[in-house]
Design a protein around this motif. Structure first.
Motif, short mmCIF file in Angstrom:
data_model
loop_
_atom_site.label_atom_id
_atom_site.label_comp_id
_atom_site.label_asym_id
_atom_site.label_seq_id
_atom_site.Cartn_x
_atom_site.Cartn_y
_atom_site.Cartn_z
N GLY A 111 21.02 36.75 -114.29
CA GLY A 111 21.70 35.67 -113.58
C GLY A 111 20.78 34.49 -113.38
N SER A 112 21.30 33.48 -112.70
CA SER A 112 20.51 32.30 -112.36
C SER A 112 20.99 31.80 -111.00
CB SER A 112 20.67 31.22 -113.42
OG SER A 112 19.79 30.14 -113.16
N LEU A 113 20.07 31.68 -110.05
CA LEU A 113 20.38 31.29 -108.68
C LEU A 113 19.30 30.38 -108.15
CD1 LEU A 113 21.29 34.84 -107.29
CD2 LEU A 113 22.94 33.02 -107.75
N ASP A 114 19.65 29.56 -107.18
CA ASP A 114 18.61 28.78 -106.52
C ASP A 114 18.06 29.51 -105.30
OD1 ASP A 114 20.75 28.55 -104.82
OD2 ASP A 114 20.83 26.35 -104.86
N ARG A 115 18.78 30.55 -104.87
CA ARG A 115 18.31 31.42 -103.80
C ARG A 115 19.10 32.73 -103.86
NH1 ARG A 115 19.58 28.38 -98.31
NH2 ARG A 115 18.34 26.84 -99.43
N PHE A 116 18.57 33.77 -103.21
CA PHE A 116 19.25 35.06 -103.16
C PHE A 116 19.96 35.20 -101.82
CE2 PHE A 116 15.56 35.73 -105.98
CZ PHE A 116 16.25 36.04 -107.15
N THR A 117 21.22 35.63 -101.87
CA THR A 117 22.01 35.83 -100.66
C THR A 117 22.45 37.27 -100.59
OG1 THR A 117 22.82 33.54 -100.73
CG2 THR A 117 24.06 35.11 -99.39
N CYS A 118 22.14 37.94 -99.50
CA CYS A 118 22.51 39.34 -99.35
C CYS A 118 24.03 39.46 -99.25
CB CYS A 118 21.86 39.93 -98.10
SG CYS A 118 22.30 41.66 -97.82
N PRO A 119 24.65 40.36 -100.02
CA PRO A 119 26.11 40.48 -99.99
C PRO A 119 26.63 41.14 -98.70
CG PRO A 119 25.16 42.17 -101.41
CD PRO A 119 24.03 41.27 -101.02
N PHE A 120 25.74 41.69 -97.89
CA PHE A 120 26.16 42.43 -96.70
C PHE A 120 26.33 41.49 -95.49
CE2 PHE A 120 25.20 46.77 -94.44
CZ PHE A 120 26.50 46.80 -93.96
N HIS A 121 25.30 40.69 -95.18
CA HIS A 121 25.36 39.82 -94.00
C HIS A 121 24.91 38.39 -94.28
CE1 HIS A 121 25.00 43.94 -92.30
NE2 HIS A 121 25.91 43.50 -91.45
N SER A 122 24.74 38.05 -95.56
CA SER A 122 24.47 36.67 -96.01
C SER A 122 23.10 36.14 -95.61
CB SER A 122 25.56 35.71 -95.47
OG SER A 122 26.84 36.11 -95.87
N TRP A 123 22.15 37.01 -95.34
CA TRP A 123 20.78 36.51 -95.19
C TRP A 123 20.36 35.89 -96.52
CZ3 TRP A 123 16.65 39.33 -91.87
CH2 TRP A 123 17.15 39.58 -90.59
N LYS A 124 19.54 34.85 -96.45
CA LYS A 124 19.17 34.10 -97.65
C LYS A 124 17.65 34.08 -97.84
CE LYS A 124 23.28 31.14 -97.67
NZ LYS A 124 24.03 32.09 -96.81
N PHE A 125 17.26 34.08 -99.13
CA PHE A 125 15.85 34.14 -99.49
C PHE A 125 15.61 33.19 -100.66
CE2 PHE A 125 17.43 38.07 -97.83
CZ PHE A 125 16.50 38.42 -96.85
#
Length: 451
Positions: A111-125
């Protein structure tokens, strides 16, 4: 008496430093390894901690993540990792785990993302693994959010266009580990190649059974008799410390045990055609074909500027296969390489996943292609414009890897069943299986050290 394989002189043509045997040769003795390594669950758990958690692991080609934000997942045993290209072209590796509740962050192969978002509670990294957003932070006590909430990262380094990761923060640099073979691998310019085929299949055997089968050609006459007319099993094996090894697999000539050493059979004809020789007008015998393939490739290189002068004659015709401890192999050809990885199952020592991909370097020149025996069909996109999907077949499904590999997938569960028997007291390796003995000697050395 130890058999001297120096008289198996497989190299023809002009002597070349690449073909020189490694001296002094490593002698791994004549002992018999404990067969529990193939099936015992306690051994498997200890092996994970002492071997896999403390080694460099081949995660994949850097060409799979060419742009910032591109990522792929690397799953091995019980763990999953995200390999991502971040800012300033740096490649990072993180456990694929959200520090909040442990959810997997991504569930796709690529994939390609500008950040990672947890699918459970939307924490972002961010791509470097830093936590940049917590959902509803006001509902947490400040003392909770004072804990480290970044992703857990691991060592990640690139060599010859391949990404390696290690869970051991104190491990030596990857290029230092690969130093004995690094100049050889660099000749192939793997960093300019890209994946054109990628397949995974689940096999009913221990991962070391896969390593064993793919690190010797002693079994070809029995398991793959159809190869004997075009692959020689007189070979050269070289060993280096750290579980590294190399083997030349001569192509375009019959094995010594094959009864017809003269006829240019259809398999060899295909290899002549690969090199630009018309089999219909070829007047030589099978005793000459390997040498003539080498000469034809040199002529093509001189005409098209392919730079084959850096390769030995053997490199132009043969498969030069390297073993990277613990579970990787690289088969090298000037036009393409293949990667084999034998991935341990998360919990069952009687299963592993065989992961294989072919990397190709495109050259816009008439007649230039990957070796035909690699089995790339007309539908394969050789341009590099599309990264192929990973075709994954489950345990018990026909893997569809081609005749030879399918034969291996059928045989290994039979070998695994025998390895679990009380009647099996451990392997008895010949000198033709020197890479196996070397691999298991390194495995034993790692298993004997403290946790």
């Amino acid at each position: 008496m130890k058999l001297d394989f120096d008289d198996w002189n497989i190299h023809v043509g002009t002597p070349h430093p690449f073909n020189e045997r490694v001296r002094p040769a490593i002698d791994n003795g004549t002992g018999r390894s404990d067969p529990r390594r193939y099936h015992d669950r306690a051994f498997m758990r200890e092996e994970w901690e002492k071997v896999f958690a403390r080694s460099w692991l081949l995660a994949g080609p850097a060409s799979d993540i060419p742009e910032e934000g591109d990522f792929f997942t690397f799953d091995i045993g019980p763990e999953s990792f995200i390999i991502v290209r971040g800012a300033d072209d740096a490649i990072h590796a993180h456990y694929n785990v959200c520090p909040h509740r442990g959810s997997r962050l991504v569930t796709t192969d690529f994939g390609s993302l500008d950040r990672f978002t947890c699918p459970f509670h939307s924490w972002k990294f961010d791509l470097e693994g830093h936590n940049v957003a917590v959902t509803d932070p006001e509902t947490f006590r400040p003392e909770v959010l004072c804990h480290d909430r970044n992703l857990t990262s691991v060592r990640c380094e690139v060599a010859v266009g391949l990404v390696f990761i290690s869970m051991d923060a104190e491990i030596e640099p990857v290029k230092q580990w690969l130093a004995p073979i690094l100049p050889q691998l660099e000749l192939y310019e793997i960093d300019k190649m890209y994946v054109v085929q990628h397949r995974r299949s689940d096999w009913g055997a221990n991962w070391k059974g896969g390593v064993d089968a793919f690190a010797e050609i002693y079994h070809l006459h029995a398991v793959h008799p159809q190869t004997q007319c075009l692959m020689d099993d007189r070979t050269q094996i070289d060993l280096w410390p750290g579980g590294l090894s190399r083997q030349f697999v001569p192509f375009a000539q019959p094995a010594a045990r094959f009864p017809d050493q003269e006829t240019v059979n259809p398999g060899i004809q295909s290899m002549l055609r690969d090199a630009g020789i018309d089999p219909a007008s070829y007047e030589g015998s099978a005793a000459q074909t390997r040498s003539d393939v080498q000469k034809a490739k040199r002529r093509r290189s001189d005409e098209l500027g392919l730079g084959y002068e850096k390769f030995s004659d053997s490199q132009l015709s043969d498969s030069v296969v390297y073993s990277l401890f613990p579970n990787g192999q690289i088969g090298c050809h000037p036009e393409a390489i293949f990667l084999h990885r034998f991935m341990p199952h998360a919990s069952d020592p009687n299963q592993f996943t065989y992961d294989t991909c072919i990397l190709y370097r495109h050259v816009d020149a008439p007649g230039y292609s990957a070796p035909a025996w690699m089995g790339l069909g007309d539908e394969t996109d050789m341009s590099g414009g599309t990264r192929p999907e990973i075709v994954h077949t489950g345990l018990g499904e026909p893997p569809g890897l081609g005749e030879v590999l399918d034969q291996d997938s059928d045989l290994l569960p039979i070998v695994q069943a025998g390895a679990r028997s009380r009647g099996f007291r451990g392997p008895l390796w010949s000198e033709q299986e020197g890479r196996l003995r070397h691999f298991h000697a390194e495995l034993d050395r790692r298993m004997e050290r403290s946790a």
